[in-house]
Scaffold this motif. Structure first.
Motif, short mmCIF file in Angstrom:
data_model
loop_
_atom_site.label_atom_id
_atom_site.label_comp_id
_atom_site.label_asym_id
_atom_site.label_seq_id
_atom_site.Cartn_x
_atom_site.Cartn_y
_atom_site.Cartn_z
N PRO A 7 23.05 -1.22 24.00
CA PRO A 7 23.76 -1.80 22.86
C PRO A 7 25.28 -1.70 23.00
O PRO A 7 25.79 -0.78 23.65
CB PRO A 7 23.25 -0.96 21.68
CG PRO A 7 22.84 0.34 22.29
CD PRO A 7 22.31 0.00 23.65
N GLU A 8 25.95 -2.62 22.40
CA GLU A 8 27.41 -2.60 22.39
C GLU A 8 27.91 -1.48 21.48
O GLU A 8 27.18 -1.00 20.60
CB GLU A 8 27.95 -3.94 21.91
CG GLU A 8 27.64 -5.11 22.82
CD GLU A 8 28.32 -4.98 24.17
OE1 GLU A 8 29.47 -4.49 24.21
OE2 GLU A 8 27.69 -5.36 25.18
N ASP A 20 26.99 -0.79 17.72
CA ASP A 20 25.81 -1.61 17.46
C ASP A 20 24.54 -0.90 17.90
O ASP A 20 23.54 -1.54 18.20
CB ASP A 20 25.94 -2.96 18.18
CG ASP A 20 24.97 -4.00 17.61
OD1 ASP A 20 24.67 -3.92 16.40
OD2 ASP A 20 24.51 -4.86 18.38
N GLY A 21 24.57 0.43 17.93
CA GLY A 21 23.39 1.17 18.32
C GLY A 21 22.28 1.06 17.28
O GLY A 21 22.54 0.90 16.09
N ALA A 66 26.98 3.81 22.88
CA ALA A 66 27.29 2.93 21.74
C ALA A 66 28.07 3.65 20.65
O ALA A 66 28.54 3.01 19.72
CB ALA A 66 25.99 2.37 21.16
#
Length: 449
Positions: A241-242, A245-246, A414
């Protein structure tokens, strides 16, 4: 006078108000393209109930189980699955009923998906003042003897996550981490850190050391150093994930990361020469502890005899988990719901997880033939059987290991406040008994050994 203005999810209960679904972070899927397995719930309940294939009692040799060199003992010490449980409590809390009825897209995680010790700190001295010392809010409040968390007049724990009070082991680890924070506060003050900065620096110091332990001590024991190195160097193939954005994949929360239930020993010795006791009901929590745990009995510490070992992973759970006490489950309509194996199997079904075989095929992992089910094996059980046949019962196999490694490392990456995000080559600063810092250095002060 205080130098500062001082400015609750049980793990399984279906009835307490604290366990009802609330808003929170999201869950998601690691393999959205795989179809749900969809097994008859009655088949799952028979498999996980008393006398089913997940019940270790029928295969148990009591004499061998207590012998650290034989029987179903694994290589790793008995305390590691309990540390793993704390990580789960720190990152995920699905409060939906095990019988389903909630659309998976509507599931909410009542924990932030970060390894940030939220289970310890909650909202800090301002938002959760009952956790901290009124006269020294930079420090956690402990029981007068230092072996327990503070409790209200009815014995309910004042604690960052009530699930950490479910049994003596999780409580003892929680208390050890509270002590670690308080020791760091003392160290920072002695180093001249301004008082207004002490709490935040102590929180970051403990959190980064804890994250380091996850990556460099916990994961290599569980999945192998080679896989850890691969994910650190190349990133996750299936979970990356970015920043900010986890999320928690259901394949992790409802299957792979429930591996630790299969590592629980049939009985434990709390102190040297003491009796052997089952986890439940003897060591159940949700009240002041009746006994104390010497952590060197469940973790290997230099200069001390080897600790008890965790149970080998083989798809079977001890009797204490097949018949959980009501303090843990709450009131249930079906007696089978007292089995943690039933709960694990049903949870994977209600959240629509794919079979273990399909995930292995997706990974290009070796096909497991022994211990599998015709038509597809529930992912949780597949991962345990994979550990038995491909990991000799000591570590996760290629499916379970990759899911766990990619998720835990991915969550750290993340999190913009983690050491991996801010300073990937950071090294622990706290004292270590050996050449590298490890969990026991955090839990058991070097000076007190």
């Amino acid at each position: 006078m205080s130098k500062h203005p001082a400015a609750r999810d049980h793990c399984l209960s279906l009835v307490r108000s604290v366990d009802r679904p609330t808003g929170g972070a999201r869950y998601g899927r690691m393999f959205p393209g795989l179809d749900p397995l969809g097994t008859d719930p009655h088949v799952l309940m028979r498999a996980g109930a008393d006398g089913g294939i997940c019940d270790a009692a029928a295969a148990l040799d009591p004499g061998a189980a207590l012998d650290s060199g034989a029987g179903d003992n694994a290589q790793q010490a008995a305390g590691w699955p309990f540390f793993g449980q704390l990580l789960a409590h720190d990152t995920t809390a699905d409060r939906s009923p095990i019988t389903g009825g909630v659309e998976t897209d509507a599931l909410r995680n009542a924990r932030s998906p970060r390894l940030n010790l939220e289970m310890l700190y909650a909202d800090g001295p301002i938002g959760s003042p009952y956790l901290f010392d009124l006269h020294d809010p930079a420090k956690f409040l402990l029981s007068p003897d230092g072996y327990d968390v503070p409790r209200n007049p009815q014995g309910v724990a004042l604690i960052g996550d009530p699930r950490n009070d479910v049994h003596l082991f999780s409580l003892s680890l929680h208390v050890a981490l509270l002590h670690a924070h308080n020791r760091i506060v003392d160290h920072l003050r002695a180093s001249g850190v301004p008082e207004e900065d002490v709490f935040e620096q102590a929180r970051v110091t403990l959190t980064w050391h804890y994250q380091w332990v996850v990556v460099h001590d916990f994961l290599p024991r569980l999945v192998g150093q080679a896989l850890v190195d691969e994910v650190l160097e190349d990133g996750g193939k299936w979970f990356a994930p970015e920043p900010l954005d986890g999320f928690i994949p259901l394949e992790f929360a409802d299957a792979a990361y429930r591996y630790g239930h299969g590592q629980i020993r049939h009985t434990y010795r709390l102190v040297e020469g003491g009796p052997e006791l089952p986890l439940f009901p003897d060591l159940v929590g949700f009240g002041p502890p009746r006994q104390r745990l010497d952590l060197t009995q469940v973790f290997d510490v230099p200069g001390r005899p080897p600790a008890q070992r965790a149970k080998r992973l083989d798809g079977r759970l001890p009797a204490s988990l097949i018949g959980l006490p009501e303090q843990v489950t709450g009131a249930v309509d079906e007696s089978a719901y007292r089995s943690l194996a039933v709960r694990d199997l049903l949870r994977g079904d209600t959240t629509g997880l794919p079979s273990g075989e399909e995930v292995a095929k997706l990974f290009g992992a070796p096909a497991l033939t022994e211990g599998t089910w015709p038509g597809g094996t529930p992912l949780w059980l597949y991962i345990l059987k994979e550990s038995e046949y491909l990991g000799d019962g000591d570590r996760l196999g290629p499916v379970g290991g990759r899911i766990v490694a990619e998720v835990l490392i991915g969550l750290l990456r993340a999190d913009p406040a983690s050491y991996l995000s801010l300073e990937a080559d950071w090294q622990p600063k706290l004292p270590a008994a050996g050449p590298t810092f490890g969990l026991t250095d955090l839990l058991i002060p070097v000076a007190s050994r």
